[in-house]
Write a protein that holds these residues in place. Structure first.
Motif, PDB file in Angstrom:
ATOM      1  N   ILE A  56       0.834  -1.195   0.000  1.00  0.00           N
ATOM      2  CA  ILE A  56       0.000   0.000   0.000  1.00  0.00           C
ATOM      3  C   ILE A  56       0.875   1.254   0.000  1.00  0.00           C
ATOM      4  O   ILE A  56       2.058   1.203   0.325  1.00  0.00           O
ATOM      5  CB  ILE A  56      -0.981   0.044   1.198  1.00  0.00           C
ATOM      6  CG1 ILE A  56      -0.221  -0.049   2.527  1.00  0.00           C
ATOM      7  CG2 ILE A  56      -1.999  -1.085   1.093  1.00  0.00           C
ATOM      8  CD1 ILE A  56      -1.121   0.077   3.749  1.00  0.00           C
ATOM      9  N   GLU A  57       0.282   2.403  -0.364  1.00  0.00           N
ATOM     10  CA  GLU A  57       0.996   3.681  -0.437  1.00  0.00           C
ATOM     11  C   GLU A  57       1.105   4.261   0.972  1.00  0.00           C
ATOM     12  O   GLU A  57       0.224   4.956   1.423  1.00  0.00           O
ATOM     13  CB  GLU A  57       0.231   4.651  -1.351  1.00  0.00           C
ATOM     14  CG  GLU A  57      -0.030   4.118  -2.743  1.00  0.00           C
ATOM     15  CD  GLU A  57      -1.396   4.512  -3.276  1.00  0.00           C
ATOM     16  OE1 GLU A  57      -1.480   4.931  -4.427  1.00  0.00           O
ATOM     17  OE2 GLU A  57      -2.394   4.387  -2.522  1.00  0.00           O
ATOM     18  N   GLU A  58       2.209   3.998   1.602  1.00  0.00           N
ATOM     19  CA  GLU A  58       2.324   4.317   3.027  1.00  0.00           C
ATOM     20  C   GLU A  58       3.448   5.292   3.348  1.00  0.00           C
ATOM     21  O   GLU A  58       3.450   5.934   4.389  1.00  0.00           O
ATOM     22  CB  GLU A  58       2.546   3.011   3.813  1.00  0.00           C
ATOM     23  CG  GLU A  58       2.412   3.116   5.302  1.00  0.00           C
ATOM     24  CD  GLU A  58       2.552   1.754   5.972  1.00  0.00           C
ATOM     25  OE1 GLU A  58       3.652   1.442   6.441  1.00  0.00           O
ATOM     26  OE2 GLU A  58       1.559   1.000   6.009  1.00  0.00           O
ATOM     27  N   GLY A  59       4.437   5.408   2.471  1.00  0.00           N
ATOM     28  CA  GLY A  59       5.644   6.160   2.801  1.00  0.00           C
ATOM     29  C   GLY A  59       5.606   7.622   2.420  1.00  0.00           C
ATOM     30  O   GLY A  59       4.644   8.130   1.831  1.00  0.00           O
ATOM     31  N   ASP A  60       6.704   8.323   2.755  1.00  0.00           N
ATOM     32  CA  ASP A  60       6.843   9.735   2.417  1.00  0.00           C
ATOM     33  C   ASP A  60       6.732   9.935   0.910  1.00  0.00           C
ATOM     34  O   ASP A  60       7.264   9.158   0.126  1.00  0.00           O
ATOM     35  CB  ASP A  60       8.204  10.254   2.884  1.00  0.00           C
ATOM     36  CG  ASP A  60       8.307  10.344   4.395  1.00  0.00           C
ATOM     37  OD1 ASP A  60       7.256  10.307   5.050  1.00  0.00           O
ATOM     38  OD2 ASP A  60       9.440  10.441   4.905  1.00  0.00           O
ATOM     39  N   HIS A  93       0.524   8.972  -0.828  1.00  0.00           N
ATOM     40  CA  HIS A  93      -0.597   9.089   0.086  1.00  0.00           C
ATOM     41  C   HIS A  93      -1.701   8.122  -0.307  1.00  0.00           C
ATOM     42  O   HIS A  93      -2.003   7.939  -1.487  1.00  0.00           O
ATOM     43  CB  HIS A  93      -1.157  10.519   0.094  1.00  0.00           C
ATOM     44  CG  HIS A  93      -1.654  10.990  -1.234  1.00  0.00           C
ATOM     45  ND1 HIS A  93      -2.975  11.218  -1.499  1.00  0.00           N
ATOM     46  CD2 HIS A  93      -0.993  11.271  -2.386  1.00  0.00           C
ATOM     47  CE1 HIS A  93      -3.114  11.632  -2.756  1.00  0.00           C
ATOM     48  NE2 HIS A  93      -1.928  11.662  -3.318  1.00  0.00           N
ATOM     49  N   TYR A  94      -2.285   7.478   0.722  1.00  0.00           N
ATOM     50  CA  TYR A  94      -3.528   6.752   0.511  1.00  0.00           C
ATOM     51  C   TYR A  94      -4.607   7.813   0.312  1.00  0.00           C
ATOM     52  O   TYR A  94      -4.692   8.775   1.079  1.00  0.00           O
ATOM     53  CB  TYR A  94      -3.835   5.867   1.717  1.00  0.00           C
ATOM     54  CG  TYR A  94      -5.223   5.286   1.686  1.00  0.00           C
ATOM     55  CD1 TYR A  94      -5.515   4.207   0.869  1.00  0.00           C
ATOM     56  CD2 TYR A  94      -6.243   5.850   2.441  1.00  0.00           C
ATOM     57  CE1 TYR A  94      -6.812   3.701   0.800  1.00  0.00           C
ATOM     58  CE2 TYR A  94      -7.529   5.347   2.391  1.00  0.00           C
ATOM     59  CZ  TYR A  94      -7.811   4.275   1.570  1.00  0.00           C
ATOM     60  OH  TYR A  94      -9.088   3.785   1.502  1.00  0.00           O
ATOM     61  N   LEU A 113     -10.043   6.951   5.234  1.00  0.00           N
ATOM     62  CA  LEU A 113      -9.203   5.940   5.881  1.00  0.00           C
ATOM     63  C   LEU A 113     -10.003   4.738   6.377  1.00  0.00           C
ATOM     64  O   LEU A 113      -9.481   3.622   6.412  1.00  0.00           O
ATOM     65  CB  LEU A 113      -8.441   6.584   7.046  1.00  0.00           C
ATOM     66  CG  LEU A 113      -7.330   5.756   7.679  1.00  0.00           C
ATOM     67  CD1 LEU A 113      -6.304   5.310   6.647  1.00  0.00           C
ATOM     68  CD2 LEU A 113      -6.653   6.555   8.792  1.00  0.00           C
ATOM     69  N   LEU A 150      -9.911   1.726   4.030  1.00  0.00           N
ATOM     70  CA  LEU A 150      -8.688   0.927   4.095  1.00  0.00           C
ATOM     71  C   LEU A 150      -8.651   0.101   5.373  1.00  0.00           C
ATOM     72  O   LEU A 150      -8.273  -1.082   5.342  1.00  0.00           O
ATOM     73  CB  LEU A 150      -7.461   1.842   4.028  1.00  0.00           C
ATOM     74  CG  LEU A 150      -6.100   1.141   4.077  1.00  0.00           C
ATOM     75  CD1 LEU A 150      -5.928   0.185   2.895  1.00  0.00           C
ATOM     76  CD2 LEU A 150      -4.967   2.170   4.093  1.00  0.00           C
ATOM     77  N   LYS A 151      -9.047   0.698   6.489  1.00  0.00           N
ATOM     78  CA  LYS A 151      -9.061  -0.031   7.760  1.00  0.00           C
ATOM     79  C   LYS A 151      -9.977  -1.248   7.680  1.00  0.00           C
ATOM     80  O   LYS A 151      -9.634  -2.344   8.144  1.00  0.00           O
ATOM     81  CB  LYS A 151      -9.512   0.886   8.896  1.00  0.00           C
ATOM     82  CG  LYS A 151      -8.465   1.909   9.311  1.00  0.00           C
ATOM     83  CD  LYS A 151      -8.990   2.750  10.471  1.00  0.00           C
ATOM     84  CE  LYS A 151      -7.942   3.720  10.974  1.00  0.00           C
ATOM     85  NZ  LYS A 151      -8.455   4.547  12.090  1.00  0.00           N
ATOM     86  N   ASP A 159       3.967  -1.784   3.662  1.00  0.00           N
ATOM     87  CA  ASP A 159       4.369  -0.587   2.926  1.00  0.00           C
ATOM     88  C   ASP A 159       4.941  -0.993   1.569  1.00  0.00           C
ATOM     89  O   ASP A 159       5.961  -1.664   1.485  1.00  0.00           O
ATOM     90  CB  ASP A 159       5.411   0.186   3.728  1.00  0.00           C
ATOM     91  CG  ASP A 159       5.829   1.483   3.056  1.00  0.00           C
ATOM     92  OD1 ASP A 159       5.158   1.888   2.088  1.00  0.00           O
ATOM     93  OD2 ASP A 159       6.817   2.084   3.501  1.00  0.00           O
ATOM     94  N   SER A 189       5.566   1.456  -0.779  1.00  0.00           N
ATOM     95  CA  SER A 189       5.929   2.746  -1.371  1.00  0.00           C
ATOM     96  C   SER A 189       7.033   2.638  -2.401  1.00  0.00           C
ATOM     97  O   SER A 189       6.974   3.246  -3.477  1.00  0.00           O
ATOM     98  CB  SER A 189       6.375   3.722  -0.269  1.00  0.00           C
ATOM     99  OG  SER A 189       5.360   3.909   0.682  1.00  0.00           O
TER     100      SER A 189
END
Length: 407
Positions: free
Chosen positions: A129-133, A136-137, A141, A144-145, A159, A161
C-alpha cells in the motif's frame, strides 16, 4: 470498426512499460500485489483519469499483480470512462441494483480484491500500500481499515511505497516529452505575463490570472501550484497564494508555477524586478541563485549520488557566502514533487530517465531572528532530464532576473 485509440490516455506500448516497471519492483520487494488508490498512481498503472476522483465518497482502487494484468474497482457509472481512457480490461463495478446500470460484479473493494486474487495463478500473501513519504492513501481511511481488518486472516498489508516510487522514478521518452511540453508552456506563460506588469496597477492576482490563463490556452489541463510573492511583507514567504496587493516600482516579483499536460507536470521559478535598472546587489544575488543550479546540473551524471548533486548546489551558495535555507530540488512527474529528493543524505543513484526540478536561492536574513527576517528573495528553478552522458535542460534555462527593460 473505427479505432478509438485517440480516447486513450497513452499508447498500449506505454501502458506495458508502466506495468512492467511496477511488476519488476514488486518482484524486488517480495510483494505479490500492489494496491493503488492515489489518482496519479491509478493513471500511471492503467491510463484511467477522470474528474470523478474529485469526490472522496466514491473510492477507486487498482490492483497490480506481480504477474498478469491489473484490475480496477469503482462505481458502475465510471466503467465507460475506464474503457475509453485505459487499457485495463479487468473491471470490477459496484452500484445500485435497482437502477439496472449494468453488470455489478463486486459490492465493495473487499469483494473485488478477493475475486481478483482468485484469478491469479500464484498464491497471494502480501499486499503493498501507499504508506511512505511522498505518497498518500487517497480515500477515506475507514475504507482501508475495513479492508485490512476483513482480509487480515489471509493477507498481510505492508508498505509498498518503494514499488510505485521506483517504477515512476525512471521516465519513458513519452513521459519526458510531456514534461518538456509542460515546461515550455509554463515558461512562455510566465514571460508573457511579466511583460504585462505595470507598477502601481498590476496586482498579484492579475499576475496569477495572466499566467494561469496563458497556460490553459496552450494546453495545460491542471494547475497544481501557483505562488506569487511581492514586496517586503511577502519576501520571507515561500508558498503563498496571490493576493490583491498592487506591485510597486523597485520591487521583486517571484513566481513558482506548476502546470500539467496529460498528467505530467512542470515546476519553474522565475523572478522579475519591477523597473528598468535593478540595484547591482539584486543582479549579483539573482546570478548566484541561477548559477547554483547550474552547478547542480553539471553533477547530474549517471552513477553520481544525489547527495553529491545537493552538495554541489549548496556548496556554490556557501562559497558565495549565502545561507542555505532549503533543499535543492526533487523529482517531477505525475506529481510536482515526487521521489527522489535532492538532499544531502540521499543515497539514490542518478540514472538516465530521471527528471528533476533543480532549485535553490539567495535569501539574506538575520540568523539571530530566523527566516522571518528574510529581506528579499531570489530563487531559480528549472527542470532537467538525465541522459546517458549527463543531463539536459527541459526548461529554459531561465534568465536570472527579468526587468521591464526586457519587454
Amino acid at each position: 470498426m473505427e479505432s478509438k485509440e485517440w480516447l486513450k490516455s497513452f499508447s498500449k506500448e506505454e501502458y506495458r512499460k508502466h506495468i512492467q516497471k511496477i511488476q519488476e519492483q514488486l518482484e524486488k520487494e517480495g510483494l505479490d500485489v500492489m494496491l493503488l488508490s492515489a489518482p496519479e498512481n491509478i493513471f500511471y498503472a492503467t491510463g484511467y483519469r477522470s474528474w470523478y476522483a474529485s469526490s472522496l465518497f466514491r473510492p477507486v482502487f487498482v490492483f497490480v499483480p506481480k504477474e498478469g494484468e491489473p484490475a480496477i474497482y469503482l462505481r458502475i457509472l465510471e466503467r465507460t470512462t475506464v474503457e475509453n481512457t485505459s487499457w485495463c480490461k479487468n473491471i470490477y463495478c459496484s452500484g445500485s441494483e435497482e437502477r439496472h446500470l449494468g453488470n455489478l460484479n463486486a459490492k465493495d473493494p473487499e469483494e473485488a480484491l478477493r475475486k481478483f486474487i482468485s484469478t491469479l495463478e500464484y498464491p497471494v500473501k502480501t499486499i503493498g500500500i501507499e504508506e511512505g513519504d511522498g505518497l498518500h492513501y487517497f480515500w477515506p481511511l475507514h475504507i482501508l481499515k475495513e479492508l485490512i481488518s476483513k482480509m487480515s486472516d489471509c493477507l498481510e498489508f505492508v508498505d509498498g511505497s518503494r514499488v510505485i516510487q521506483k517504477a515512476r522514478m525512471i521516465k519513458t521518452e513519452w513521459e519526458i516529452s510531456k514534461i518538456e511540453e509542460a515546461c515550455k508552456v509554463t515558461e512562455e506563460a510566465i514571460v508573457d505575463t511579466f511583460a504585462t506588469i505595470r507598477a502601481g496597477i498590476t496586482t498579484e492576482k492579475d499576475i496569477a490570472k495572466g499566467i494561469a490563463s496563458r497556460m490553459t490556452a496552450k494546453g495545460v489541463d491542471r494547475i497544481s501550484y501557483l505562488t506569487v510573492n511581492s514586496g517586503k511583507d511577502k519576501y520571507h514567504t515561500f508558498n503563498s497564494y496571490a493576493t490583491d496587493r498592487v506591485v510597486q516600482e523597485g520591487e521583486i516579483v517571484l513566481v513558482d508555477i506548476s502546470g500539467h499536460i496529460d498528467g505530467y507536470a512542470s515546476d519553474l521559478t522565475r523572478v522579475m524586478y519591477v523597473g528598468i535598472q535593478p540595484p547591482q546587489k539584486y543582479v549579483e544575488m539573482a546570478n548566484v541563485a541561477k548559477e547554483c543550479i547550474h552547478a547542480g546540473i553539471k553533477k547530474l551524471v549517471p552513477g553520481t549520488k544525489l547527495s553529491e548533486v545537493s552538495d554541489a548546489i549548496e556548496g556554490y551558495l556557501k562559497n558565495a557566502r549565502c545561507q542555505v535555507l532549503h533543499t535543492s530540488g526533487h523529482s517531477v512527474g505525475l506529481t510536482v514533487t515526487e521521489y527522489p529528493n535532492i538532499t544531502g543524505d540521499s543515497e539514490e543513484i542518478v540514472q538516465p530517465g530521471m527528471v528533476f526540478a533543480l532549485e535553490n536561492g539567495v535569501y539574506p536574513f538575520d540568523e539571530t531572528i530566523g527566516a522571518s527576517s528574510i529581506e528579499i528573495s531570489f530563487r531559480m528553478e528549472d527542470e532537467a532530464v538525465v541522459t546517458e552522458t549527463g543531463a539536459r535542460w527541459l526548461s529554459g534555462p531561465g534568465k536570472a532576473l527579468y526587468t521591464m527593460d526586457d519587454f
